[in-house]
Design a protein around this motif. Structure first.
Motif, PDB file in Angstrom:
ATOM      1  N   GLU A 419       0.958  -1.154  -0.075  1.00  0.00           N
ATOM      2  CA  GLU A 419      -0.106  -0.038  -0.055  1.00  0.00           C
ATOM      3  C   GLU A 419       0.859   1.081  -0.179  1.00  0.00           C
ATOM      4  O   GLU A 419       1.653   1.455   0.743  1.00  0.00           O
ATOM      5  CB  GLU A 419      -0.937  -0.071   1.251  1.00  0.00           C
ATOM      6  N   ASP A 420       0.733   2.089  -1.026  1.00  0.00           N
ATOM      7  CA  ASP A 420       1.400   3.269  -1.181  1.00  0.00           C
ATOM      8  C   ASP A 420       3.095   3.278  -0.963  1.00  0.00           C
ATOM      9  O   ASP A 420       3.542   3.774  -0.342  1.00  0.00           O
ATOM     10  CB  ASP A 420       0.853   4.376  -0.173  1.00  0.00           C
ATOM     11  N   VAL A 440      -0.476  -8.287  -4.166  1.00  0.00           N
ATOM     12  CA  VAL A 440      -1.470  -7.059  -4.525  1.00  0.00           C
ATOM     13  C   VAL A 440      -0.805  -5.747  -3.997  1.00  0.00           C
ATOM     14  O   VAL A 440      -0.670  -5.631  -3.101  1.00  0.00           O
ATOM     15  CB  VAL A 440      -2.845  -7.404  -3.715  1.00  0.00           C
ATOM     16  N   ARG A 442      -1.474  -1.524  -4.120  1.00  0.00           N
ATOM     17  CA  ARG A 442      -2.204  -0.543  -4.535  1.00  0.00           C
ATOM     18  C   ARG A 442      -1.375   0.749  -3.975  1.00  0.00           C
ATOM     19  O   ARG A 442      -0.696   0.776  -3.291  1.00  0.00           O
ATOM     20  CB  ARG A 442      -3.228  -0.427  -3.332  1.00  0.00           C
ATOM     21  N   GLY A 443      -1.351   1.713  -5.176  1.00  0.00           N
ATOM     22  CA  GLY A 443      -0.660   3.033  -4.947  1.00  0.00           C
ATOM     23  C   GLY A 443       0.809   2.834  -5.234  1.00  0.00           C
ATOM     24  O   GLY A 443       1.581   3.491  -4.609  1.00  0.00           O
ATOM     25  N   GLU A 463      -1.794  -8.357  -8.981  1.00  0.00           N
ATOM     26  CA  GLU A 463      -2.777  -7.424  -8.813  1.00  0.00           C
ATOM     27  C   GLU A 463      -2.449  -6.177  -8.675  1.00  0.00           C
ATOM     28  O   GLU A 463      -1.794  -5.727  -7.446  1.00  0.00           O
ATOM     29  CB  GLU A 463      -4.339  -7.676  -7.940  1.00  0.00           C
ATOM     30  N   VAL A 465      -3.225  -1.926  -8.632  1.00  0.00           N
ATOM     31  CA  VAL A 465      -4.099  -1.050  -8.856  1.00  0.00           C
ATOM     32  C   VAL A 465      -3.615   0.293  -8.723  1.00  0.00           C
ATOM     33  O   VAL A 465      -2.911   0.542  -7.551  1.00  0.00           O
ATOM     34  CB  VAL A 465      -5.271  -1.328  -7.820  1.00  0.00           C
ATOM     35  N   GLY A 466      -3.650   1.583  -9.624  1.00  0.00           N
ATOM     36  CA  GLY A 466      -3.533   2.703  -9.105  1.00  0.00           C
ATOM     37  C   GLY A 466      -1.766   2.861  -9.267  1.00  0.00           C
ATOM     38  O   GLY A 466      -1.253   3.704  -8.408  1.00  0.00           O
ATOM     39  N   ASP A 489      -6.447   0.933 -13.520  1.00  0.00           N
ATOM     40  CA  ASP A 489      -5.921   2.325 -13.268  1.00  0.00           C
ATOM     41  C   ASP A 489      -4.594   2.515 -13.300  1.00  0.00           C
ATOM     42  O   ASP A 489      -3.868   3.247 -12.304  1.00  0.00           O
ATOM     43  CB  ASP A 489      -6.824   3.093 -12.163  1.00  0.00           C
ATOM     44  N   CYS A 490      -3.670   2.059 -14.085  1.00  0.00           N
ATOM     45  CA  CYS A 490      -2.447   2.082 -14.130  1.00  0.00           C
ATOM     46  C   CYS A 490      -1.804   2.964 -15.216  1.00  0.00           C
ATOM     47  O   CYS A 490      -2.256   2.897 -16.434  1.00  0.00           O
ATOM     48  CB  CYS A 490      -1.663   0.881 -13.888  1.00  0.00           C
TER      49      CYS A 490
END
Length: 569
Positions: A419-420, A440, A442-443, A463, A465-466, A489-490
C-alpha cells in the motif's frame, strides 16, 4: 562511653596478646568498645558478642587474621571492622549471625568457601575492600557494597537469595567462575560497576527476582552479559556490554525494562528474547554481532522502540513462534538480512531504515508467519529489499526502496500486500510474483528500473491498482507462463521497449500508456493427471484420458516420452 582496648602480639602494658581476649573482655563488660590492633599476624578465630570496632592500628593490611580451617570472624552483635586482612579455608570466613556488620578498607581471602555470609535478618556493609576467591552471600539479609573489588570467585562473586536485598555501587567484579552478581528470589541494584571475565552471565536474575542495573560496563563474558529468567523483573539503564556471547538475554516469562544501552561485539546475539520472555527495550545500540543483533524466538514477545544495528551478520530475526513490535529501527552495513521473520513468527516493524545490507526483509514459513512494515526506507540493498516465501503473509505500507536488485517479491505460496509503496533505481524490477504466490499492490510507484516495473511468472497472481510505472528500461509490466492478474487504473510512461507484455490472462482495464502492449500466446495444453492410491482402485464418474494410475504401491514413477510423429506415450 566507649571502652578502648589495645591488642599486640608482642604484649605490653595493658595490651591483650590476642584479639579474642580483647573481644571476650568487651563482651563481659557489656559496653561499646574500640579495639586497636597492632601490626602482625594473629592465627585465631574471632567471635563478636557485643558492640565493637576492630581497627588495624598500622593502617589497612597491617593486621592479618588467619585460620587454617573454619571461620575467622563470627558476629552476633553490631560490629565494624577496619583495615584487617581475614584469611580462611574450608568454611565461611566472615559470618554475620545477628545485627549489623561493616567491613571497611579490609581484605577477605576465602580459598575454599564463602567470604562473607549474612544470615536472615542481618545487615552487612562492605566498603573500599577486596574479596579474593570467595563470594559475598546474602540469605534473607540486606547488603551494601561500595567501591569494592571481587577477584576470581570460585562460584558467584555476589549472591542474594531468599528475599535478601543487595546494593552494589562503584565496584569491580572479575574472574568469577559462575556469575558476577546472582539474584535468586531477592532484589539487587548494581550501579556504576565493571564486571569482566565471568564464566556465565555477569549479572543474572533468577526465579521471581528483581534486578536493577545502571551505568555499568560488562566485558569479556563467556555467556550473557545480563540475564533475566523465570518471571524476574527489573531494569537496565545506560549500560554497555562488550565481547559477550549474548549481550542481554530474557527468557521464561521475565519482563525487564532496558533503556539507553550499547551492546558491542557480541559473539552470538546482541539481544536475545526467547522461551516466553518479554521486555520493553528503548534506545538500544547493537554493533558487530556475530550471528543476530536482535533474536526473538520460541514465544518471546518484546517491544522495541528505538534500536540501531550496525555491522555484524543479521539484524532482527523473529523465528519459531516469536513475536514482537519494533519501532524506530535503523539497520546498516550487515553481511546478511536486515529483517527476518520465519516459522510461525509474527512481527510489526514501524519507522524503519535499512542501508547497505544484502537483503531487507525475508519471510518464510506457514500461514502463521506474518510480518508488517510501515513507514520504512530500504536503500542500497544488494539483492531483494523484501522477499516473502513459503505461505507467509507480508503487508507493507508506505515503504520506499532505493537502489536494490528487486524491490518487492513473493514466491512459492506467499502473500504480499503493498500500500502506497515506491521503488526507485532498482535493477530487476519493482514488484514480482512467482510460484503460486499472490501480490496485491495499491498506489505503487516504480521509477528508473533497469528492468521491469512489475512482473509475474509461473502460476502466480499479480494485482496492481493505481500504479505509476515510469522510465522502466525493459517494460512496465510482464505476465509470463500462466500467471494471472490485473493492471487497474495504472499508467506506464517513459521510453522503455514495451508498455505491457502479457499472456492474455490479465485484466488491463484502465491501463494508460503510449508504449506497446503485446499479448504473447501461452501454451495451455494440460499435462497428464497422476492419481496415487495405495489400497483400492480409483473410481471415475466420467470419461478419462491422458491419465496415469498407480495403486497398491508404496512408490510410483511417472515417465512421459514424445514419439517421432509428435505423439506422447
Amino acid at each position: 562511653m566507649v571502652a578502648r582496648y589495645v591488642v599486640s602480639a608482642r604484649g605490653g602494658r595493658r595490651a591483650h596478646r590476642t584479639i579474642a581476649s580483647a573481644l571476650g573482655e568487651a563482651a563481659r563488660r557489656g559496653r561499646p568498645a574500640l579495639i586497636e590492633i597492632e601490626p602482625g599476624g594473629y592465627p585465631e578465630a574471632l567471635t563478636v558478642r557485643s558492640e565493637v570496632r576492630l581497627v588495624a592500628a598500622g593502617g589497612p593490611g597491617s593486621v592479618v587474621v588467619e585460620q587454617p580451617r573454619g571461620a575467622v570472624l563470627d558476629s552476633f552483635a553490631p560490629a565494624v571492622v577496619q583495615g584487617l586482612v581475614l584469611v580462611g579455608r574450608h568454611a565461611d570466613v566472615v559470618g554475620c549471625h545477628a545485627g549489623a556488620l561493616t567491613l571497611e578498607r579490609s581484605e577477605i581471602r576465602a580459598h575454599d568457601g564463602v567470604a562473607v555470609h549474612a544470615r536472615p535478618g542481618t545487615s552487612v556493609t562492605l566498603r573500599d575492600s577486596t574479596v579474593l576467591h570467595g563470594r559475598f552471600l546474602l540469605a534473607g539479609a540486606h547488603g551494601r557494597v561500595e567501591r569494592c573489588r571481587f577477584t576470581d570467585a570460585a562460584d558467584n562473586a555476589l549472591a542474594v537469595i531468599d528475599g535478601g536485598h543487595l546494593e552494589v555501587l562503584g565496584s569491580r567484579i572479575e574472574g568469577s567462575r559462575i556469575h558476577g552478581v546472582f539474584v535468586g528470589g531477592g532484589r539487587a541494584r548494581v550501579e556504576g560497576c565493571t564486571l569482566t571475565r565471568t564464566g556465565m552471565a555477569a549479572v543474572f536474575a533468577g526465579a521471581r527476582s528483581e534486578l536493577v542495573v545502571a551505568d555499568c560496563l560488562v566485558e569479556s563474558v563467556e555467556a550473557e552479559g545480563i540475564g533475566f529468567v523465570e518471571q524476574s523483573r527489573g531494569s537496565v539503564d545506560r549500560t554497555r556490554v562488550v565481547d559477550a556471547r549474548c549481550g542481554i538475554a530474557v527468557a521464561s516469562g521475565a519482563d525487564p525494562v532496558v533503556r539507553d544501552c550499547v551492546l558491542t561485539g557480541c559473539r552470538d546475539t546482541g539481544l536475545d528474547v526467547n522461551g516466553g520472555g518479554r521486555g520493553r527495550f528503548r534506545d538500544i545500540e547493537v554493533s558487530g554481532a556475530g550471528n543476530v543483533a536482535v533474536l526473538v524466538t520460541r514465544g518471546g514477545a518484546p517491544e522495541v522502540d528505538g534500536c540501531r544495528v550496525t555491522g555484524g551478520t543479521a539484524g532482527f530475526a523473529v523465528t519459531d513462534g516469536g513475536r514482537g513490535r519494533f519501532t524506530r529501527i535503523e539497520v546498516r552495513d550487515l553481511t546478511s538480512a536486515a529483517l527476518r521473520v520465519h516459522d510461525e513468527a509474527t512481527a510489526v516493524f514501524e519507522h524503519v531504515r535499512v542501508e547497505r545490507c544484502p537483503s531487507g526483509l525475508e519471510t518464510k514459513g506457514n500461514g502463521g508467519t506474518r510480518a508488517e512494515i510501515g513507514d520504512a526506507v530500504l536503500c542500497d540493498v544488494e539483492m531483494a529489499a523484501v522477499t516473502a516465501l513459503g505461505q507467509s503473509w507480508v503487508t507493507l505500507r508506505r515503504v520506499a526502496v532505493e537502489r536494490a536488485a528487486l524491490a518487492f517479491g513473493a514466491g512459492e505460496e506467499a502473500q504480499l500486500l503493498l500500500e502506497d509503496c515506491r521503488a526507485a533505481g532498482v535493477g530487476v524490477g519493482g514488484a514480482s510474483a512467482f510460484g503460486t504466490a499472490r501480490v496485491v499492490a495499491r498506489g505503487l510507484t516504480v521509477s528508473g528500473s533497469d528492468g521491469l516495473g512489475v512482473f509475474a511468472r509461473d502460476t502466480a497472481r499479480l494485482e496492481v491498482v493505481g500504479a505509476v510505472l515510469a522510465d522502466c528500461a525493459v517494460g512496465g509490466a510482464t505476465f509470463a507462463d500462466r500467471s494471472v492478474g490485473r493492471l487497474a487504473d495504472c499508467s506506464v510512461t517513459g521510453e522503455g521497449q514495451l508498455g505491457v507484455l502479457h499472456n492474455g490472462l490479465v485484466d488491463l482495464g484502465g491501463l494508460r500508456t503510449t508504449l506497446p502492449v503485446v499479448e504473447k500466446e501461452v501454451r495451455t495444453e494440460p499435462g497428464p493427471t497422476v492419481v496415487h492410491h495405495h489400497y483400492e482402485g480409483p473410481v471415475f464418474n466420467g470419461p478419462v484420458r491422458d491419465v496415469q494410475l498407480a495403486w497398491n504401491n508404496i512408490h510410483a514413477v511417472q515417465n512421459r516420452t514424445t514419439n517421432e510423429d509428435g505423439t506422447r506415450t
